[in-house]
Motif scaffolding. Structure first.
Motif, PDB file in Angstrom:
ATOM      1  N   UNK A 105      49.333 -28.880   7.135  1.00  0.00           N
ATOM      2  CA  UNK A 105      48.311 -28.567   5.875  1.00  0.00           C
ATOM      3  C   UNK A 105      47.350 -28.575   6.066  1.00  0.00           C
ATOM      4  N   UNK A 106      46.650 -27.731   5.808  1.00  0.00           N
ATOM      5  CA  UNK A 106      45.431 -28.027   5.824  1.00  0.00           C
ATOM      6  C   UNK A 106      43.904 -29.638   5.786  1.00  0.00           C
ATOM      7  N   UNK A 107      43.290 -29.331   6.959  1.00  0.00           N
ATOM      8  CA  UNK A 107      42.875 -30.883   7.613  1.00  0.00           C
ATOM      9  C   UNK A 107      41.406 -31.088   7.250  1.00  0.00           C
ATOM     10  N   UNK A 126      48.551 -24.946  11.724  1.00  0.00           N
ATOM     11  CA  UNK A 126      48.997 -25.774  10.381  1.00  0.00           C
ATOM     12  C   UNK A 126      48.636 -26.331   9.984  1.00  0.00           C
ATOM     13  N   UNK A 127      46.857 -26.159  10.125  1.00  0.00           N
ATOM     14  CA  UNK A 127      46.118 -27.803   9.583  1.00  0.00           C
ATOM     15  C   UNK A 127      44.639 -27.398   9.433  1.00  0.00           C
ATOM     16  N   UNK A 128      44.943 -25.569   9.603  1.00  0.00           N
ATOM     17  CA  UNK A 128      43.621 -24.456   9.180  1.00  0.00           C
ATOM     18  C   UNK A 128      43.391 -24.324   7.294  1.00  0.00           C
ATOM     19  N   UNK A 129      42.171 -24.022   7.239  1.00  0.00           N
ATOM     20  CA  UNK A 129      41.837 -24.578   5.932  1.00  0.00           C
ATOM     21  C   UNK A 129      42.757 -23.676   5.004  1.00  0.00           C
ATOM     22  N   UNK A 130      43.335 -23.569   4.069  1.00  0.00           N
ATOM     23  CA  UNK A 130      44.622 -23.318   2.888  1.00  0.00           C
ATOM     24  C   UNK A 130      45.988 -23.802   3.931  1.00  0.00           C
ATOM     25  N   UNK A 166      48.807 -32.077  17.568  1.00  0.00           N
ATOM     26  CA  UNK A 166      49.597 -30.944  17.236  1.00  0.00           C
ATOM     27  C   UNK A 166      50.208 -31.264  18.381  1.00  0.00           C
ATOM     28  N   UNK A 167      49.326 -31.389  19.977  1.00  0.00           N
ATOM     29  CA  UNK A 167      50.481 -32.525  21.210  1.00  0.00           C
ATOM     30  C   UNK A 167      51.537 -33.467  21.398  1.00  0.00           C
TER      31      UNK A 167
END
Length: 345
Positions: free
Chosen positions: A162-164, A144-148, A223-224
């Motif tokens: 969202x992108x981090x 959920x935090x990848x580019x795009x 995430x965790x």
């Protein structure tokens, strides 16, 4: 028959008898171990009633369907469980051709697993609700935090996914800034842009220029912890039962199970890893062999290479790709050579 021939024949007979007895003993002990775990435990899967058995290294319980296929793994002392579910593909085409195609779904148990827990009511209720579920798990949440990745907000207007990006103004998770000015990396509350009060009553406040950013340990905590419900500590303290702040503290901590014990050298064997395990790396920036980076193991990619995901400065944020260092645990890449430990929460 010569004397030597007779001795050879007797030896061969004794070796054969020994092998047969060994096989029979192993079959007996394996069966006994499985029978002690209450086959079935009243839980049905789509392919029939489940049977539970014990496996070692590390000590764990596996659930098998009537065909003998492992559909769930529960490790003693860990809350992380791996369930078999629908196949899915994780990829990052902008930085790598590698893909991870997996049926592993990583979930958090309500409490740490203990031998015999399959007979408890809480577990039966939990497992029935998770088998076959497509609700986001640890791996899906990590992406959920990848580019795009699209942004999502809570009812209160807080953007929680969202992108981090990686922490601005730092060179590594060590907290060293570009001009030598000490500055720690971004934690999950920096990404969220909201104050956060921890169980020890300590409140941390975000820095405005760090909105939507996390360092490697902040990413794991996002995430965790924030997304999946694992307890979080406010600092690197031995007190408390939560996930600590830095990669080094988590690696040296007591949470979960050390799947690969922490040493000062690269491990010779990593086959005991399972998706969702935390992997720890020594980096050039930290002195004294301290752990400077942490990631989440994804499993084997389509080329059979063990691959992980983490938030990195060289890639500008969370990545499973090969920009600024190959995201593999085998081979001679920077992260493969820096691998020092793995832990199952």
């Amino acid at each position: 028959m010569t004397r030597n021939s007779a001795l050879f024949l007797v030896t061969a007979v004794l070796l054969t008898a020994s092998c047969v007895l060994t096989v029979r003993f192993r079959h007996h002990t394996d069966h006994a171990e499985a029978s002690q775990a209450s086959p079935g435990a009243g839980i049905q899967a789509s392919s029939g009633q489940l049977h539970f058995e014990r496996i070692g290294n590390p000590a764990r319980t596996v659930a098998r369907d009537r065909h003998g296929t492992v559909i769930a793994t529960f490790t003693d002392g860990a809350r992380t469980a791996v369930l078999t579910g629908p196949s899915r593909t994780f990829a990052e085409p902008r930085t790598t051709d590698a893909q991870v195609v997996t049926k592993s779904w990583v979930r958090l148990l309500p409490k740490a697993w203990a031998r015999g827990a399959e007979r408890s009511d809480w577990f039966k209720t939990w497992l029935r609700s998770r088998l076959g579920s497509r609700d986001p798990d640890i791996l899906a949440t990590a992406f959920d935090y990848m580019a795009g990745a699209p942004a999502r907000t809570t009812a209160a207007g807080v953007t929680y996914s969202g992108a981090a990006r990686y922490t601005p103004g730092t060179t590594s998770d060590s907290g060293r800034a570009l001009q030598g000015k000490p500055r720690v990396g971004s934690d999950f509350y920096d990404y969220l842009g909201i104050p956060w009060t921890f169980p020890d009553a300590v409140t941390r406040r975000p820095e405005k220029d760090r909105s939507r950013s996390v360092d490697s340990s902040g990413y794991v905590r996002l995430v965790y912890g924030y997304r999946s419900g694992f307890p979080l500590n406010s600092r690197d303290s031995a007190a408390g039962s939560g996930l600590q702040r830095t990669a080094d503290a988590i690696a040296h901590g007591r949470l979960g199970v050390p799947v690969i014990p922490l040493t000062d050298r690269r491990p010779a064997v990593i086959q005991q890893l399972q998706p969702g395990d935390l992997v720890f790396f020594r980096t050039r920036e930290l002195p004294g062999g301290r752990i400077g980076h942490i990631g989440i193991y994804l499993g084997l990619d389509t080329a059979d290479h063990p691959r992980f995901i983490s938030s990195r400065k060289s890639a500008g944020g969370p990545t499973m790709g090969d920009k600024g260092g190959t995201s593999r645990l085998d081979g001679d890449g920077y992260y493969a050579q820096g691998l020092r430990a793995a832990r199952r929460l």
